[in-house]
Design a protein around this motif. Structure first.
Motif: not given
Length: 309
Positions: A13-27
């Protein structure tokens, strides 16, 4: 487990800030994680310590260990058949182009499975299922049909659903009613369309929630969207492929159908009855009459006999 799988399987479970990192990595995977902590933090719009804590949450002692794992994946990928598919695409003259194109589409679909955090997909489903929300669907010159596809399904499952299409003036007029009750599902892929971006930005300013469907380079709408769903659009054609976007849309519809199953059945049954009564589809013309229809027919025959007498 590969890092990309950890980002998308929903186990963490990622926090809102961590989800930003997830999206950047996956993009831009895995290249986005092979630069410095500061570069990844800046690209994702978070702080340096947030990136370090993110690496810890994934099970690494620090960011350097996280990068070593990424480099290991890169080395493995360099010798895989998948690389050959990307780098040695045959021309149409070399083989059956239809088969070649379908293989590229399958590859795009497989890539799309690994680009989206499960939290983002679930957030989109929750927004669509919100009974207090009014739903609006919008797309661009090419992606407008995807908005229409989503609307065509969603209007069967729930009320208060609209497709924003027509002339630019007609579209702008829809803004007058948008506010905190509304959710805008918007499609925008490269080359990103200015009027679509302006509409979504104004809707957001007025309080509407924004669910964005876009590619891995991210439409400018991603800067203020509440939820962003990405897919690959690269293919062997000069035109970007919409195959993964259609699949993503249908996945959302399928999940929403399951979520609203208990509430939408009566609505769909009523809609089907209306369609049959107006003979909208061919099967309505061949439908055997109900018992009530038989009684009405007998009654009319009796009345006609009375008129003859």
């Amino acid at each position: 487990m590969a890092i990309r799988d950890r980002l998308t399987d929903g186990a963490i479970t990622f926090t809102r800030s961590e989800l930003k990192i997830v999206r950047q990595l996956l993009s831009n995977y895995p290249a986005a994680g092979l630069n410095t902590v500061a570069h990844l933090a800046s690209s994702a719009g978070v702080s340096n310590p947030t990136v370090v804590r993110f690496a810890n949450k994934l099970g690494f002692e620090g960011y350097p260990e996280f990068q070593q794992a990424l480099l290991g994946e890169v080395q493995e990928r360099m010798s895989s058949p998948l690389t050959m598919l990307d780098e040695r695409r045959p021309s149409p003259e070399q083989e059956n182009f239809y088969q070649h194109f379908l293989r590229a589409s399958v590859h795009a679909l497989e890539s799309s499975m690994q680009m989206l955090p499960s939290e983002d997909f679930e957030a989109a489903v929750m927004a669509a299922a919100d009974p207090s929300a009014r739903i609006h669907c919008l797309g661009g010159r090419f992606s407008g049909f995807l908005a229409g596809l989503l609307w065509s399904h969603m209007k069967q499952l729930r009320g208060d659903t609209r497709w924003i299409n027509g002339s630019r003036a007609d579209q702008v007029d829809h803004l007058v009613d948008l506010g905190k009750r509304d959710v805008l599902f918007v499609y925008d892929y490269r080359r990103y369309q200015n009027d679509t971006i302006r509409f979504a930005r104004q809707a957001s300013v007025q309080g509407a929630r924004i669910v964005l469907f876009t590619d891995r380079w991210l439409s400018p709408i991603a800067d203020f969207a509440d939820v962003t769903l990405t897919v690959p659009v690269d293919t062997v054609s000069p035109y970007d492929t919409m195959v993964p976007a259609v699949a993503q849309t249908e996945a959302l519809v399928a999940a929403l159908t399951g979520r609203l199953a208990g509430k939408s059945r009566a609505r769909i049954e009523k809609m089907e009855e209306l369609r049959r009564s107006h003979a909208i589809t061919e099967d309505a013309l061949n439908r055997p009459p109900k018992k009530s229809d038989d009684f009405q027919l007998v009654g009319k025959e009796i009345e006609s006999l009375g008129e003859i007498e």
